[in-house]
Design a protein around this motif. Structure first.
Motif, short mmCIF file in Angstrom:
data_model
loop_
_atom_site.label_atom_id
_atom_site.label_comp_id
_atom_site.label_asym_id
_atom_site.label_seq_id
_atom_site.Cartn_x
_atom_site.Cartn_y
_atom_site.Cartn_z
N GLN A 121 -33.82 7.38 33.77
CA GLN A 121 -32.45 6.59 32.95
C GLN A 121 -31.17 6.82 34.04
N LEU A 122 -31.05 7.65 34.83
CA LEU A 122 -29.86 7.74 35.77
C LEU A 122 -30.07 7.10 37.25
N THR A 123 -31.02 6.47 37.14
CA THR A 123 -31.30 5.81 38.62
C THR A 123 -30.28 4.67 38.31
N GLY A 124 -29.48 4.53 39.36
CA GLY A 124 -28.52 3.58 39.52
C GLY A 124 -27.28 3.96 38.90
N ALA A 125 -27.08 5.33 38.26
CA ALA A 125 -25.87 5.77 37.71
C ALA A 125 -25.72 7.08 38.45
N GLY A 126 -25.88 7.19 39.63
CA GLY A 126 -26.01 8.55 40.50
C GLY A 126 -27.37 8.92 41.29
N ILE A 127 -28.42 8.44 40.54
CA ILE A 127 -29.72 8.86 41.50
C ILE A 127 -29.92 7.45 42.08
N SER A 128 -30.19 7.78 43.43
CA SER A 128 -30.64 6.80 44.45
C SER A 128 -31.92 7.20 45.31
N GLU A 201 -32.15 20.55 37.09
CA GLU A 201 -31.46 19.62 36.16
C GLU A 201 -30.58 18.78 36.32
N LEU A 202 -30.48 17.54 35.88
CA LEU A 202 -29.43 16.62 36.25
C LEU A 202 -28.27 16.73 35.35
N MET A 203 -27.13 16.61 35.75
CA MET A 203 -26.02 17.03 34.62
C MET A 203 -25.31 15.67 34.67
N GLY A 204 -24.71 15.46 33.56
CA GLY A 204 -23.88 14.12 33.31
C GLY A 204 -24.71 13.25 32.18
N GLU A 205 -23.85 12.91 31.32
CA GLU A 205 -24.62 12.18 30.11
C GLU A 205 -24.91 10.60 30.50
N HIS A 206 -24.02 9.89 31.12
CA HIS A 206 -24.11 8.60 31.30
C HIS A 206 -24.17 8.20 33.00
N ARG A 207 -23.50 9.28 33.62
CA ARG A 207 -23.42 9.37 35.28
C ARG A 207 -23.90 10.52 35.63
N VAL A 208 -24.29 10.52 36.92
CA VAL A 208 -24.62 12.16 37.57
C VAL A 208 -23.28 12.72 37.65
N THR A 209 -23.03 13.98 36.89
CA THR A 209 -21.83 14.73 37.56
C THR A 209 -22.27 15.86 38.29
N GLY A 210 -23.55 16.40 38.43
CA GLY A 210 -23.89 17.59 39.01
C GLY A 210 -25.28 17.67 39.21
N LEU A 211 -25.68 19.00 39.56
CA LEU A 211 -26.95 19.39 39.80
C LEU A 211 -27.09 20.81 39.42
N ARG A 212 -27.93 21.16 38.74
CA ARG A 212 -28.47 22.65 38.60
C ARG A 212 -29.60 22.91 39.80
N ILE A 224 -24.22 22.67 41.27
CA ILE A 224 -23.39 22.15 42.27
C ILE A 224 -22.70 20.89 41.68
N GLU A 225 -21.46 20.41 41.96
CA GLU A 225 -20.67 19.40 41.40
C GLU A 225 -21.00 17.95 42.49
N VAL A 226 -21.79 16.94 42.10
CA VAL A 226 -21.90 16.16 42.79
C VAL A 226 -22.04 14.82 42.12
N SER A 227 -21.43 13.68 42.54
CA SER A 227 -21.70 12.37 42.00
C SER A 227 -22.87 11.48 42.52
N GLY A 228 -23.66 11.83 43.34
CA GLY A 228 -24.76 11.13 43.66
C GLY A 228 -25.87 12.16 44.09
N VAL A 229 -27.16 11.71 44.06
CA VAL A 229 -28.25 12.49 44.19
C VAL A 229 -29.23 11.58 44.76
N PHE A 230 -29.61 11.85 46.19
CA PHE A 230 -30.44 11.04 46.91
C PHE A 230 -31.92 11.66 46.98
N VAL A 231 -32.63 10.91 46.47
CA VAL A 231 -33.97 11.58 46.48
C VAL A 231 -34.83 11.08 47.76
N ALA A 232 -35.15 12.05 48.56
CA ALA A 232 -35.96 11.64 49.83
C ALA A 232 -37.14 12.60 49.94
N ILE A 233 -38.00 12.76 48.78
CA ILE A 233 -39.20 13.61 48.94
C ILE A 233 -40.62 12.88 49.07
#
Ligand code: NAP
Length: 302
Positions: A121-128, A201-212, A224-233
């Motif tokens: 759901q958050l891909t394109g709204a903070g998840i890339s 856990e991804l924080m933020g309802e409509h956009r990513v605001t952080g990560l637990r 941690i407060e971040v507006s973007g999470v880049f997944v490279a696993i």
């Protein structure tokens, strides 16, 4: 009727097309999205023999030009099924179907998701899954990169030049990626490395605001407060639709050894989609050559 249908226009598929056309065989490449595969997202390639440094996009474009100028046709359609009728293979796409004497699977691999709730759901709204593509949206913001391989290390380096702060989060205490990449990253002031740490856990309802995140050794959790999470696993293969004609290993890769031949006559595979140890640009291009030459040998014996 084509001689060869190659499924996938990444380095393995384009290399196979070059060898197919040069071998006098009528070659069609099918790809859902475009040409180049994963390499188009790599800002700088420094380990392709003979080329000291080139952007992944430029290298992919040159491979595409080389294959098409030799006469290979490239059609942007997703192959959804392959039917083996012996001397004729039928490849069905979402729009129609094509026939050939041989098929080469060069389907590559797709990005592995974290598996966190609301990730899709958050891909394109903070998840890339692509720092080169989306990094610019995070100028002067804080971001996290997850992973410990070369992609994560390179993504963190790219983002360090754009974002305010970059957290690199890796589940172990040693990196899988090259030491040279780690060294370059350690010299960046705005990169914070969190080892033995996993995202929870991804924080933020409509956009990513952080990560637990959680430290796997101490069990300690923090946010941690971040507006973007880049997944490279890493990547996972996408061959399920073809298992009727190409046997898959436990992880979903097409079973084939260095000969690039499957158990079925006339069906071959090349690049990251097959069972192999080293998945690199150079080995993908090498596979393309091996698979195409094996396909030509097979056709010459028909
Ligand atoms: P990779 O080498 O498979 O690394 C994936 C990383 O993600 C590993 O560090 C792994 O941790 C971690 N990981 C996997 N699943 C995870 C999960 N569920 N949660 C958290 N972390 C997870 O993938 P890659 O970095 O995309 O590279 C793929 C291939 O391309 C490699 O061969 C790489 O060398 C190559 N590559 C080369 C270049 C270059 O040479 N310029 C650039 C990019 C990629 P563990 O280490 O604990 O397993």
């Amino acid at each position: 009727m084509y001689d060869m249908i190659i499924i996938g226009a990444g380095p393995a598929g384009l290399s196979a097309a070059v060898y197919g056309q040069r071998g006098g065989k009528k070659t069609l490449i099918l790809d859902e999205k475009g040409y180049g595969g994963q390499i188009i997202n790599t800002p700088e390639v420094e380990n392709y023999p003979g080329i000291k440094s080139v952007s992944g996009f430029q290298l992919a474009s040159q491979m595409y030009e080389q294959a098409t100028e030799l006469g290979a046709e490239l059609v942007f359609e997703k192959a959804v099924q392959v039917i083996d009728e012996g001397r004729k293979k039928v490849v069905k796409t979402q729009n129609g179907q094509y026939e050939a004497k041989t098929v080469i699977f060069a389907t590559g691999a797709k990005n592995r998701p974290l598996g966190l709730e609301r990730e899709e759901q958050l891909t394109g709204a903070g998840i890339s899954y692509c720092a080169t593509c989306d990094g610019a949206f995070f100028r002067n913001k804080d971001v996290a990169v997850i992973g410990g391989g070369n992609t994560a290390l390179e993504d963190a380096e790219v983002l360090a030049g754009i974002a305010n702060k970059v957290y690199l989060i890796h589940r172990r205490d040693t990196f899988r990626g090259d030491t040279a990449n780690v060294k370059r990253l350690l010299s960046k002031d705005n990169v914070v490395i969190l080892l033995d740490t996993v995202p929870e856990e991804l924080m933020g309802e409509h956009r990513v605001t952080g990560l637990r995140v959680r430290n796997v050794k101490t069990g300690e959790e923090r946010q941690i407060e971040v507006s973007g999470v880049f997944v490279a696993i890493g990547q996972i293969p996408d061959n399920k639709a073809f298992e009727n004609v190409a046997a898959l290993d436990q992880s979903g890769y097409i079973k084939a050894d260095e000969s690039c031949m499957t158990e079925r006559p006339g069906i071959f595979t090349a690049g990251d989609c097959r069972t192999k140890k080293v998945r690199q640009l150079a080995t993908a291009a090498a596979d393309g050559a091996v698979a195409a030459l094996a396909a030509i040998e097979y056709m010459n014996g028909l």
